[in-house]
Design a protein around this motif. Structure first.
Motif: not given
Length: 123
Positions: A103-105, A90-100, A32-38
């Motif tokens: 960590v809570k996205p 206005t929309h994204s084609t990426l999934p809301l949650k990473p597949k593997y 989670e820290q790495w994600r927030d830092k990114a």
């Protein structure tokens, strides 16, 4: 052993399970820290890019000011800018949650969301 029947496990088993659970919690916190830092790095990179664009535009306008004006009317592009540039994505084609990932996205950032976050950041 006969005397261990019906009792809690004897030995290292419980401590191993506790260490494993702590390891998972620490790993998730690090992720989670790495994600927030990114994300913070992305915001900073966008700010640096905007400053670079502004400085380049100032340089180009200074160069253009010293030139003679172009009197050819067909050299100017006529037309509206595309709607995608005007309204943003206005929309994204990426999934809301990473597949593997375990960590809570965090909420995905795309299109107009950048503009809203930047407005909130300035206030």
């Amino acid at each position: 052993m006969v005397d261990s029947i019906g009792r809690a496990p004897v030995g290292r088993y419980d401590t191993i399970r506790r260490k494993k659970r702590n390891f998972l919690q620490r790993t998730i916190q690090k992720m989670e820290q790495w994600r927030d830092k990114a994300r913070i790095n992305l915001f900073q990179q966008r700010e640096r890019y905007k400053l670079k664009v502004k400085s380049n535009q100032a340089l180009m306008s200074a160069k253009k000011a010293g030139r003679m004006p172009n009197l050819n009317p067909s050299a100017v592009a006529i037309g509206d800018k595309p709607k995608s540039r005007e309204y943003g994505v206005t929309h994204s084609t990426l999934p809301l949650k990473p597949k593997y990932s375990i960590v809570k996205p965090a909420k995905r950032i795309y299109g107009n969301i950048w503009k809203r976050l930047e407005r909130e950041d300035k206030t």
